[in-house]
Scaffold this motif. Structure first.
Motif, mmCIF file in Angstrom:
data_model
loop_
_atom_site.group_PDB
_atom_site.id
_atom_site.type_symbol
_atom_site.label_atom_id
_atom_site.label_comp_id
_atom_site.label_asym_id
_atom_site.label_seq_id
_atom_site.Cartn_x
_atom_site.Cartn_y
_atom_site.Cartn_z
ATOM 1 N N VAL A 1 75.447 81.270 33.574
ATOM 2 C CA VAL A 1 76.063 80.263 32.691
ATOM 3 C C VAL A 1 76.788 81.046 31.593
ATOM 4 O O VAL A 1 76.170 81.865 30.915
ATOM 5 N N LEU A 2 78.090 80.810 31.428
ATOM 6 C CA LEU A 2 78.882 81.559 30.454
ATOM 7 C C LEU A 2 79.508 80.605 29.451
ATOM 8 O O LEU A 2 80.249 79.694 29.832
ATOM 9 N N TRP B 1 78.271 78.633 36.323
ATOM 10 C CA TRP B 1 78.690 77.649 35.328
ATOM 11 C C TRP B 1 79.449 78.263 34.154
ATOM 12 O O TRP B 1 79.098 79.340 33.681
ATOM 13 N N ALA B 2 80.454 77.545 33.685
ATOM 14 C CA ALA B 2 81.111 77.859 32.408
ATOM 15 C C ALA B 2 80.841 76.706 31.454
ATOM 16 O O ALA B 2 80.703 75.556 31.874
ATOM 17 N N ILE B 3 80.765 77.013 30.168
ATOM 18 C CA ILE B 3 80.685 75.985 29.129
ATOM 19 C C ILE B 3 81.928 76.144 28.259
ATOM 20 O O ILE B 3 82.191 77.215 27.724
ATOM 21 N N GLY B 4 82.699 75.069 28.168
ATOM 22 C CA GLY B 4 83.945 75.098 27.413
ATOM 23 C C GLY B 4 83.710 74.930 25.923
ATOM 24 O O GLY B 4 82.575 74.768 25.461
ATOM 25 N N VAL B 5 84.812 74.955 25.161
ATOM 26 C CA VAL B 5 84.678 74.894 23.702
ATOM 27 C C VAL B 5 85.804 74.080 23.065
ATOM 28 O O VAL B 5 86.917 74.021 23.598
ATOM 29 N N ASP B 6 85.479 73.458 21.941
ATOM 30 C CA ASP B 6 86.408 72.715 21.077
ATOM 31 C C ASP B 6 86.918 71.423 21.715
ATOM 32 O O ASP B 6 86.614 70.339 21.238
ATOM 33 N N ALA C 1 86.459 81.315 22.364
ATOM 34 C CA ALA C 1 87.507 82.336 22.346
ATOM 35 C C ALA C 1 88.916 81.766 22.466
ATOM 36 O O ALA C 1 89.839 82.484 22.849
ATOM 37 N N GLY C 2 89.091 80.497 22.155
ATOM 38 C CA GLY C 2 90.427 79.905 22.222
ATOM 39 C C GLY C 2 91.038 80.050 23.598
ATOM 40 O O GLY C 2 90.373 79.841 24.619
ATOM 41 N N LEU C 3 92.296 80.463 23.633
ATOM 42 C CA LEU C 3 93.022 80.608 24.895
ATOM 43 C C LEU C 3 92.344 81.617 25.825
ATOM 44 O O LEU C 3 92.387 81.478 27.049
ATOM 45 N N SER C 4 91.690 82.637 25.270
ATOM 46 C CA SER C 4 91.003 83.649 26.091
ATOM 47 C C SER C 4 89.906 83.023 26.951
ATOM 48 O O SER C 4 89.559 83.550 28.017
ATOM 49 N N GLY C 5 89.367 81.903 26.485
ATOM 50 C CA GLY C 5 88.301 81.223 27.229
ATOM 51 C C GLY C 5 88.728 80.765 28.615
ATOM 52 O O GLY C 5 87.897 80.599 29.508
ATOM 53 N N GLN C 6 90.045 80.585 28.797
ATOM 54 C CA GLN C 6 90.521 80.189 30.128
ATOM 55 C C GLN C 6 90.188 81.251 31.166
ATOM 56 O O GLN C 6 89.872 80.934 32.310
ATOM 57 N N GLY C 7 90.248 82.517 30.738
ATOM 58 C CA GLY C 7 89.908 83.609 31.655
ATOM 59 C C GLY C 7 88.430 83.601 32.005
ATOM 60 O O GLY C 7 88.038 83.908 33.143
ATOM 61 N N VAL C 8 87.591 83.240 31.025
ATOM 62 C CA VAL C 8 86.139 83.141 31.264
ATOM 63 C C VAL C 8 85.865 82.037 32.275
ATOM 64 O O VAL C 8 85.092 82.211 33.226
ATOM 65 N N ILE C 9 86.506 80.898 32.094
ATOM 66 C CA ILE C 9 86.298 79.758 33.000
ATOM 67 C C ILE C 9 86.766 80.104 34.409
ATOM 68 O O ILE C 9 86.091 79.796 35.399
ATOM 69 N N GLU C 10 87.904 80.782 34.496
ATOM 70 C CA GLU C 10 88.440 81.174 35.807
ATOM 71 C C GLU C 10 87.468 82.113 36.527
ATOM 72 O O GLU C 10 87.179 81.942 37.724
ATOM 73 N N ALA C 11 86.940 83.095 35.795
ATOM 74 C CA ALA C 11 86.001 84.060 36.400
ATOM 75 C C ALA C 11 84.716 83.364 36.841
ATOM 76 O O ALA C 11 84.172 83.657 37.919
#
Length: 352
Positions: free
Chosen positions: A235-236, A257-262, A240-250
């Motif tokens: 679970v990640l 699982w990814a957990i989004g933000v904002d 990280a704003g726009l950088s979080g898109q890379g986390v979600i993709e990975a």
């Protein structure tokens, strides 16, 4: 003219935000104030100046834009939203805010703590205009500081992560190593620990400063996430704003699982290919705060001072959009219980 957003934060405001007779302030549409420099009531409407990452980050800046859009639709006035430029200085930011003030926009909102010094200077030059800053406190009589209890939403994200993990290792990716993002990490770690002691939290910050791209580099987010997945994190959570898109993709690629933000990232069109792996998002109602400030100016009762948006007023929260959220055993019940505890004060969430 819906007033629900104002009611939500009314307890916090030192000024009465009564939604008494709006009187349909006709001036809201008048775009004739133009270049006069002094702001009378002929306001053109709301303007926002974005932080690093700009519009299209599916997260922080887009949440602000949603608030601007709501105000525009409701009050029928002009709006402006301005992108930052690469490597700009505080003087450049001040110039942007002054330019918007000269054009007659009111309120003018800087999206992000980086606008602090610029806003203090611009607000002093235009005392009749209401300014707003997201994620920082600026002490000026015509500035509303719109701050959030990010640690509370992050605590709930930690509860969800602890309930969802099978490997007993979860990850945190912070965009920039600064106190604002430490709040996200502190709340998340505490939520994990309180829910399932022994679960390891692997943390990584992408950069030391915002100028190095920590909030605007999906490739950096992706690389950090891949490293955490190698360490068995399933679970990640990215703040990280726009950088979080890379986390979600990975995460989606690795089927963890990814957990989004904002913003509710499960619902973001640009992230649709990965949505099945976005378990939830730690929400921060930047849009609600932007709208609330616009409405207060429209009602001729401008908000000023520090406005705190926390769980109690739905200023932060946790998304339940993904149907899988409700299917994980005990997850929703644990989050709901934690939410009650934070609101009634029996759970005190750390910010460091």
């Amino acid at each position: 003219m819906g007033n629900f957003k104002m009611r939500r934060i009314s307890k916090l405001t030192r000024v009465a935000v009564g939604v008494a007779s709006l009187g349909l302030v006709a001036t809201a549409c008048g775009g004739t104030s133009g270049e006069s420099g002094d702001s009378d009531s002929k306001d053109r409407g709301i303007a926002i100046a974005y932080d690093i990452g700009g519009k299209g980050d599916q997260s922080f800046n887009d949440a602000a834009y949603a608030g601007l859009t709501k105000a525009k639709d409701e009050f029928g006035y002009e709006t402006a939203d301005i992108e930052p430029t690469e490597g700009e200085t505080s003087a450049d930011k001040e110039q942007r805010l002054v330019s918007l003030a000269r054009q007659g926009y009111n309120p003018i909102i800087g999206v992000g703590f980086v606008y602090g010094p610029a806003m203090k200077a611009a607000a002093a030059k235009y005392p009749d205009i209401t300014f707003g800053i997201v994620d920082a406190e600026v002490k000026s009589k015509n500035v509303a500081s719109l701050v959030f209890a990010e640690e509370q939403a992050s605590y709930l994200a930690g509860v969800a992560a602890a309930k969802a993990t099978k490997s007993n290792t979860v990850g945190f990716v912070g965009g920039v190593d600064i106190p604002l993002i430490h709040k996200f990490e502190a709340g998340y770690k505490q939520g994990v620990e309180d829910t399932k002691p022994g679960v390891q939290v692997v943390s990584q910050y992408l950069t030391q400063t915002a100028e190095e791209g920590g909030f605007s580099s999906p490739d950096k987010g992706k690389a950090a996430a891949e490293g955490q997945i190698e360490k068995k994190a399933d679970v990640l959570y990215a703040a990280a704003g726009l950088s979080g898109q890379g986390v979600i993709e990975a995460a989606a690629k690795a089927k963890v699982w990814a957990i989004g933000v904002d913003s509710d990232q499960y619902k973001q069109a640009a992230l649709a290919p990965y949505k099945n792996y976005i378990l939830t998002s730690a929400l921060k109602d930047v849009g609600g705060a932007v709208y609330a400030l616009a409405k207060s100016v429209q009602d001729d009762k401008p908000l000023t001072g520090t406005q705190i948006f926390d769980l109690k007023v739905n200023g932060v929260g946790l998304s339940e959009a993904n149907p899988e959220y409700a299917k994980i055993s005990g997850l929703k019940a644990a989050v709901d219980k934690a939410k009650e505890g934070i609101i009634d004060g029996s759970i005190k969430v750390k910010t460091e």
